[in-house]
Enzyme design. Structure first.
Site, short mmCIF file in Angstrom:
data_model
loop_
_atom_site.label_atom_id
_atom_site.label_comp_id
_atom_site.label_asym_id
_atom_site.label_seq_id
_atom_site.Cartn_x
_atom_site.Cartn_y
_atom_site.Cartn_z
N HIS A 263 0.82 -1.21 0.00
CA HIS A 263 0.00 0.00 0.00
C HIS A 263 0.86 1.26 0.00
CE1 HIS A 263 -3.86 1.99 0.51
NE2 HIS A 263 -3.21 2.86 1.24
N HIS A 300 -5.15 4.57 10.25
CA HIS A 300 -4.11 5.58 10.40
C HIS A 300 -4.56 6.75 11.27
CE1 HIS A 300 -6.20 6.12 6.56
NE2 HIS A 300 -6.01 7.42 6.68
N ASP A 306 -6.40 17.28 9.76
CA ASP A 306 -7.77 16.90 9.43
C ASP A 306 -7.77 16.37 8.00
OD1 ASP A 306 -8.66 17.84 11.85
OD2 ASP A 306 -10.29 19.03 11.01
FE FE2 Z 1 -7.55 8.50 5.76
#
Ligand code: FE2
Length: 384
Positions: A263, A300, A306
Site C-alpha cells: 500500500h 491511520h 484533518d
Molecule cells: Fe484517511
C-alpha cells in the site's frame, strides 16, 4: 504556476513605451503575489485598471460556525446542497479554518451582470458536474468534468456554464497553491517522477479584449466581505501579458497514479501543495501486487491533520455506504481506517475505479451551519 506564459501582444522590454495604433500608451500593470517575491505577470490594458467610480455595497460572506471545536468524524452528503441560480450565492462553505475554506456549489446560471474577484484567497475549483468556460482578465479556459481550475487571488473572472446541472468542489486558500516542490527541479521544471508534467497543465490561449467604458460591476471579496465596486472600464481589456501568475487547468484524468507492491501512502497522490494543506487525487489505478498485499488502507492516525475526502466517482473500496458527492471528515487526533469487512473484501482485487479529491489541513477545520444541513451525525459510529 511554475511555467512561463505569454499571451497576446507585449512590448519587447518590460516597463517601456508600448503604444496603441493611435499613438497613446497602453496601461501596464504588474500583477504579483507575496509582495514582490512571488509569482507575477505584467499585463497591458486598453484602459487604466484603477478607475473606481463607486463602491455601492458591502456585505459579509463569512460562514456561520456551528462547531468550532470537535473530534467527531462526519459524512456530508454534498449533492444535497440546493442548486441556486447565482454563482456566488450558490457557494456554501461547509468546512473552514484560518487557512482555507471548503465550499460546495451547484450554480445553475452563468455569471452575467457582474465580475468576481477574490482578493483573500487562491481558488481551486474542482468540476464534478458540468462544463463551460472560465473567463478571466488573463484569458479563458474551457472546463469539463474532472478539471481542477486554479484561479490565483486577484484574478477577475466569470463562469459560463453550458447547462444548469453543475456541481463544484472549491477550496479557497489564503496561502498560495503550488505544484509540489519535491516534483520540481531547481529551475521549476516538473521532474520525471512527478505524476503529471507541463503538457498536462492547460494555460489560457484565448484572450478577450474589450476596449469599453461605462459601468462595470466587480464583486470583490476581501476579508470575507463582498464590496460591489463599479469600474469605469471593462475589466477584460488586456491586449497581452507575460509571466507566471495566471489561471490554469489540470484534469484529474491526467494524473498518472504511482503504485507499488504494498500500500502506497497518500503523498503519492499529492497534486497541489500549500504550507497549510495538501490536495491529493485518488484516481483509477492498479492495486498493490505483493502476493500478501492488502489493498485497503491500514488504520491511520494523521494525528495533526484533518482529512477531507470528496468522493467523485467509482467504487470506494475502503468505505461502506459512500456515494458520489459525499465528503468524509476524519479529524486530527483520532485514528480512522477501513470500514468493517473492507480490508478482507479488498484482498485479491487487482484494480480500483475510484475517483476522489482529498484535502488534508494542518489546522483543524470548523464545521459550518451549512455543513450540518447535509451531515450524517451517526457516521462516527460506522466502524462499530
Ligand atoms: Fe484517511
Amino acid at each position: 504556476m511554475p511555467l512561463y506564459h505569454k499571451l497576446g501582444n507585449i512590448p519587447p522590454k518590460r516597463h517601456t513605451q508600448f503604444r496603441k495604433p493611435d499613438g497613446s500608451l497602453y496601461s501596464e500593470q504588474l500583477f504579483g503575489t507575496i509582495g514582490f517575491d512571488g509569482m507575477y505577470t505584467n499585463s497591458y490594458h486598453e484602459q487604466r485598471p484603477t478607475q473606481v467610480k463607486e463602491i455601492k455595497k458591502q456585505y459579509n460572506l463569512a460562514p456561520k460556525i456551528a462547531k468550532a471545536n470537535h473530534i467527531q468524524s462526519y459524512r456530508f452528503r454534498g449533492f444535497e446542497v440546493t442548486p441556486e441560480n447565482d454563482y456566488l450565492e450558490s457557494r456554501k462553505t461547509v468546512l473552514t479554518n484560518s487557512d482555507c475554506s471548503i465550499i460546495l456549489a451547484a450554480p445553475k446560471q452563468s455569471t452575467k451582470d457582474y465580475f468576481y474577484k477574490n482578493t483573500d484567497a487562491d481558488e481551486l475549483i474542482f468540476v464534478h458536474k458540468g462544463s463551460g468556460k472560465l473567463r478571466t482578465h488573463l484569458g479563458n479556459l474551457d472546463f469539463k468534468y474532472g478539471d481542477y481550475l486554479l484561479v490565483p487571488r486577484g484574478i477577475i473572472y466569470k463562469m459560463d456554464f453550458d447547462t444548469e446541472d453543475n456541481r463544484l468542489f472549491i477550496v479557497e486558500s489564503r496561502r498560495p497553491i503550488y505544484t509540489p516542490k519535491r516534483y520540481r527541479n531547481w529551475f521549476g521544471q516538473l521532474l520525471e517522477h512527478a505524476p503529471y508534467c507541463e503538457r498536462d497543465l492547460r494555460r489560457p490561449e484565448e484572450l478577450e479584449t474589450h476596449n469599453e467604458t461605462g459601468d462595470f460591476l466587480i464583486k470583490v471579496k476581501k476579508q470575507d466581505d463582498i464590496f460591489e465596486m463599479v469600474y469605469a472600464s471593462h475589466p477584460f481589456d488586456v491586449v497581452g501579458y507575460d509571466g507566471y501568475n495566471y489561471p490554469y487547468a489540470f484534469s484529474i484524468h491526467d494524473f498518472e497514479p504511482i503504485t507499488g507492491r504494498i500500500h502506497q501512502p497518500p503523498p503519492v497522490h499529492q497534486t497541489f501543495e500549500t504550507d497549510a494543506f495538501v490536495v491529493c487525487s485518488f484516481v483509477p489505478r492498479l492495486y498493490d501486487y505483493h502476493p500478501l498485499s492488502i489493498p485497503a488502507p491500514y488504520n491511520h492516525s494523521n494525528i495533526d491533520s484533518d482529512e477531507v475526502l470528496y468522493y467523485v466517482d467509482g467504487d470506494f473500496m475502503s468505505r461502506n455506504d459512500v456515494d458520489a458527492g459525499h465528503i468524509s471528515l476524519h479529524p486530527a487526533g483520532i485514528p480512522h481506517g477501513p470500514h468493517p469487512g473492507a480490508a478482507e473484501r479488498s484482498i485479491g482485487k487487482t484494480k480500483t475505479d475510484e475517483l476522489a479529491v482529498m484535502v488534508d489541513t494542518f489546522k483543524p477545520l470548523q464545521i459550518t451551519e451549512e455543513a450540518l444541513k447535509i451531515a450524517d451525525e451517526d457516521y462516527f459510529k460506522s466502524w462499530l
